[in-house]
Design an enzyme around this catalytic site. Structure first.
Site, PDB file in Angstrom:
ATOM      1  N   PRO A  44     -20.696  10.581   8.551  1.00 33.21           N
ATOM      2  CA  PRO A  44     -19.620  10.979   9.461  1.00 33.21           C
ATOM      3  C   PRO A  44     -18.276  11.101   8.747  1.00 33.21           C
ATOM      4  O   PRO A  44     -17.817  10.152   8.103  1.00 33.21           O
ATOM      5  CB  PRO A  44     -19.589   9.820  10.483  1.00 33.21           C
ATOM      6  N   THR A  79       0.812  -1.220   0.000  1.00 25.27           N
ATOM      7  CA  THR A  79       0.000   0.000   0.000  1.00 25.27           C
ATOM      8  C   THR A  79       0.848   1.274   0.000  1.00 25.27           C
ATOM      9  O   THR A  79       1.983   1.259   0.499  1.00 25.27           O
ATOM     10  CB  THR A  79      -0.912  -0.015   1.251  1.00 25.27           C
ATOM     11  N   ASP A  80       0.252   2.354  -0.484  1.00 25.04           N
ATOM     12  CA  ASP A  80       0.928   3.660  -0.423  1.00 25.04           C
ATOM     13  C   ASP A  80       1.117   4.109   1.031  1.00 25.04           C
ATOM     14  O   ASP A  80       1.957   4.955   1.328  1.00 25.04           O
ATOM     15  CB  ASP A  80       0.167   4.727  -1.223  1.00 25.04           C
ATOM     16  N   GLU A  81       0.342   3.526   1.944  1.00 23.43           N
ATOM     17  CA  GLU A  81       0.404   3.970   3.350  1.00 23.43           C
ATOM     18  C   GLU A  81       1.749   3.663   4.005  1.00 23.43           C
ATOM     19  O   GLU A  81       2.081   4.245   5.032  1.00 23.43           O
ATOM     20  CB  GLU A  81      -0.733   3.339   4.165  1.00 23.43           C
ATOM     21  N   TYR A 104      -1.860  -0.680  10.941  1.00 28.09           N
ATOM     22  CA  TYR A 104      -2.075  -1.318   9.630  1.00 28.09           C
ATOM     23  C   TYR A 104      -0.861  -1.092   8.734  1.00 28.09           C
ATOM     24  O   TYR A 104      -0.261  -2.046   8.217  1.00 28.09           O
ATOM     25  CB  TYR A 104      -3.350  -0.780   8.965  1.00 28.09           C
ATOM     26  N   LYS A 157       1.976  -3.684   7.178  1.00 25.88           N
ATOM     27  CA  LYS A 157       2.217  -3.870   5.739  1.00 25.88           C
ATOM     28  C   LYS A 157       3.686  -3.566   5.410  1.00 25.88           C
ATOM     29  O   LYS A 157       4.308  -4.269   4.610  1.00 25.88           O
ATOM     30  CB  LYS A 157       1.293  -2.962   4.913  1.00 25.88           C
TER      31      LYS A 157
HETATM   32  P1  NAD Z   1     -10.195  -6.977   2.044  1.00 21.98           P
HETATM   33  O1  NAD Z   1     -10.180  -6.666   3.500  1.00 21.98           O
HETATM   34  O2  NAD Z   1     -11.407  -6.644   1.244  1.00 21.98           O
HETATM   35  O3  NAD Z   1      -9.915  -8.534   1.833  1.00 21.98           O
HETATM   36  C1  NAD Z   1      -8.938  -9.230   2.565  1.00 21.98           C
HETATM   37  C2  NAD Z   1      -9.093 -10.705   2.263  1.00 21.98           C
HETATM   38  O4  NAD Z   1      -8.073 -11.406   2.976  1.00 21.98           O
HETATM   39  C3  NAD Z   1     -10.440 -11.283   2.741  1.00 21.98           C
HETATM   40  O5  NAD Z   1     -10.964 -12.156   1.767  1.00 21.98           O
HETATM   41  C4  NAD Z   1     -10.076 -12.055   4.014  1.00 21.98           C
HETATM   42  O6  NAD Z   1     -10.928 -13.138   4.288  1.00 21.98           O
HETATM   43  C5  NAD Z   1      -8.665 -12.523   3.658  1.00 21.98           C
HETATM   44  N1  NAD Z   1      -7.878 -12.783   4.860  1.00 21.98           N
HETATM   45  C6  NAD Z   1      -7.701 -11.976   5.938  1.00 21.98           C
HETATM   46  N2  NAD Z   1      -6.955 -12.603   6.874  1.00 21.98           N
HETATM   47  C7  NAD Z   1      -6.624 -13.819   6.362  1.00 21.98           C
HETATM   48  C8  NAD Z   1      -5.865 -14.914   6.851  1.00 21.98           C
HETATM   49  N3  NAD Z   1      -5.305 -14.888   8.057  1.00 21.98           N
HETATM   50  N4  NAD Z   1      -5.716 -16.001   6.049  1.00 21.98           N
HETATM   51  C9  NAD Z   1      -6.298 -16.051   4.820  1.00 21.98           C
HETATM   52  N5  NAD Z   1      -7.059 -15.052   4.327  1.00 21.98           N
HETATM   53  C10 NAD Z   1      -7.215 -13.943   5.085  1.00 21.98           C
HETATM   54  O7  NAD Z   1      -8.899  -6.266   1.450  1.00 21.98           O
HETATM   55  P2  NAD Z   1      -8.701  -5.511   0.066  1.00 21.98           P
HETATM   56  O8  NAD Z   1      -9.185  -4.128   0.218  1.00 21.98           O
HETATM   57  O9  NAD Z   1      -9.180  -6.347  -1.051  1.00 21.98           O
HETATM   58  O10 NAD Z   1      -7.109  -5.446   0.021  1.00 21.98           O
HETATM   59  C11 NAD Z   1      -6.371  -6.528  -0.513  1.00 21.98           C
HETATM   60  C12 NAD Z   1      -4.889  -6.234  -0.344  1.00 21.98           C
HETATM   61  O11 NAD Z   1      -4.559  -5.001  -0.968  1.00 21.98           O
HETATM   62  C13 NAD Z   1      -4.465  -6.096   1.122  1.00 21.98           C
HETATM   63  O12 NAD Z   1      -3.210  -6.709   1.278  1.00 21.98           O
HETATM   64  C14 NAD Z   1      -4.374  -4.597   1.334  1.00 21.98           C
HETATM   65  O13 NAD Z   1      -3.407  -4.282   2.323  1.00 21.98           O
HETATM   66  C15 NAD Z   1      -3.932  -4.125  -0.050  1.00 21.98           C
HETATM   67  N6  NAD Z   1      -4.339  -2.765  -0.386  1.00 21.98           N
HETATM   68  C16 NAD Z   1      -5.662  -2.422  -0.415  1.00 21.98           C
HETATM   69  C17 NAD Z   1      -6.025  -1.133  -0.772  1.00 21.98           C
HETATM   70  C18 NAD Z   1      -7.477  -0.717  -0.864  1.00 21.98           C
HETATM   71  O14 NAD Z   1      -7.742   0.447  -1.148  1.00 21.98           O
HETATM   72  N7  NAD Z   1      -8.441  -1.614  -0.668  1.00 21.98           N
HETATM   73  C19 NAD Z   1      -5.045  -0.191  -1.071  1.00 21.98           C
HETATM   74  C20 NAD Z   1      -3.708  -0.568  -1.012  1.00 21.98           C
HETATM   75  C21 NAD Z   1      -3.366  -1.861  -0.693  1.00 21.98           C
END
Ligand code: NAD
Length: 323
Positions: free
Chosen positions: A205, A124-126, A150, A154
């Site tokens: 909110p 992530t960009d974070e 978080y 990451k």
């Molecule tokens: P999400 O929360 O929608 O989905 C996460 C998935 O991981 C879920 O299906 C969950 O069941 C599974 N999961 C969680 N813990 C687990 C474990 N212990 N074992 C197996 N599966 C597990 O997340 P997202 O928004 O789709 O993000 C996906 C990835 O992209 C993440 O790694 C997140 O850090 C990264 N990311 C997301 C964003 C965003 O804007 N959504 C931005 C940057 C990076």
């Protein structure tokens, strides 16, 4: 191409699995089905001959090892599985450490053992921390300065992968993504949460003064980017994927309100999130040059498609909306 995808029942993962199947890949989706993992997100793929689901927690090494043992070989592993919501990380940090750090360490260990040819870690960009107004965007050389549990978890996962690349010439790639939006996003994140509240006629909110800035990317553009990193990315490299669509949170909420002039109520400014990062912005120049990738869907078009999807899938969001 034989692939393991972790977290394929989540938001971005489910879009990615659909894309991978459309490209002819064989996909084993490893997901623990946490509150954010929704099996029905891939109900249209369940009977696909190239698709297999494994209900497995990446924290459980023995269970995970079983999954790897059952695979003949693994060309690519794409690692999405994570605890992904900053607010939750402030109150339950240990879940973030166990899944995002320990879970990633388990996957790295088994991928080395199995000889996975390409491990793509979705970050992530974070991890770069926060920018002030007007500061230049982060690039792949920017230091890691995460500000919440978080992003710290990451960044830790990123460092573990980089250490494996350095120590073992492990075939890893890191993709760092900006704020994704689109269908199937769990309605705790800004856009779907506000959207659901607009449809329910509830107050909206907004943290602090609402002027914090995020860079938005439509989820399909993101998945195309990850696919291009699989096909053309150089091993050992980091690629940033920004949408080049920086918006203040209040601008996002105003844009959503415009879709619901009749039901939508007012913004309510609430106590800010502790340590709330002010601004995220990444340069995607490297991905543009090396991967020939650029985002193709404007914020306005992406929002229109997202609103359409939530309006037409009220059973889905009503079941999952945490309020
Ligand atoms: P999400 O929360 O929608 O989905 C996460 C998935 O991981 C879920 O299906 C969950 O069941 C599974 N999961 C969680 N813990 C687990 C474990 N212990 N074992 C197996 N599966 C597990 O997340 P997202 O928004 O789709 O993000 C996906 C990835 O992209 C993440 O790694 C997140 O850090 C990264 N990311 C997301 C964003 C965003 O804007 N959504 C931005 C940057 C990076």
């Amino acid at each position: 191409m034989k692939m393991i995808v972790t977290g394929g029942c989540g938001f971005i993962g489910s879009h990615f699995v659909r894309l991978a199947l459309s490209k002819g890949a064989w996909v084993t989706n490893v997901d623990a089905l946490t509150y954010a993992g929704i099996k029905e997100n891939l109900s249209d793929c369940e009977d696909h001959p190239h698709y297999r689901f494994s209900h497995t927690d990446i924290r459980q090494m023995d269970d995970l090892k079983n999954v790897f043992e059952k695979q003949e070989n693994v060309d690519v592993l794409v690692h999405f599985a994570a605890e992904s919501h900053v607010d939750r990380s402030l109150t339950q940090p240990s879940d973030f450490v166990s899944t995002n750090v320990l879970g990633t360490a388990n996957l790295l260990c088994l991928s080395k053992w199995k000889g996975v040819k390409r491990f793509v870690h979705v970050s992530t960009d974070e991890v770069y921390g926060s920018l002030a107004e007007g500061e230049p965007s982060f690039d792949e050389q920017s230091p890691l300065l995460p500000n919440n549990p978080y992003s710290a978890s990451k960044a830790s996962a990123d460092l573990l992968l980089l250490a494996n690349i350095k120590s073992f010439r492990f075939p890893g790639i890191i993709v760092r993504c900006s704020n994704n939006f689109g269908p199937f996003q769990f309605p705790e994140k800004l856009i779907p949460r506000m959207l659901c509240k607009c449809m329910l006629g509830e107050g909206l909110p907004v943290y602090g003064n609402g002027k914090n800035m995020r860079d938005w990317i439509y989820v399909e553009d993101q998945c195309r980017g990850i696919w291009s990193a699989i096909e053309h990315g150089r091993l050992g490299q980091i690629y940033n994927f920004g949408g080049n669509m920086e918006k203040r949170n209040i601008e996002v909420v105003e844009a959503l309100k415009a879709f619901f002039p009749e039901t939508c109520s007012k913004m309510e400014f609430v106590t800010d999130r502790p340590g709330h990062d002010w601004r995220y912005s990444m340069s995607s120049e490297k991905a543009r040059k090396e991967l020939d990738w650029k985002p193709s869907i404007s914020f306005e078009r992406g929002l229109e498609m997202t609103v359409d999807w939530y309006v037409n899938n009220s059973d889905w969001w009503r079941k999952h909306f945490p309020g």
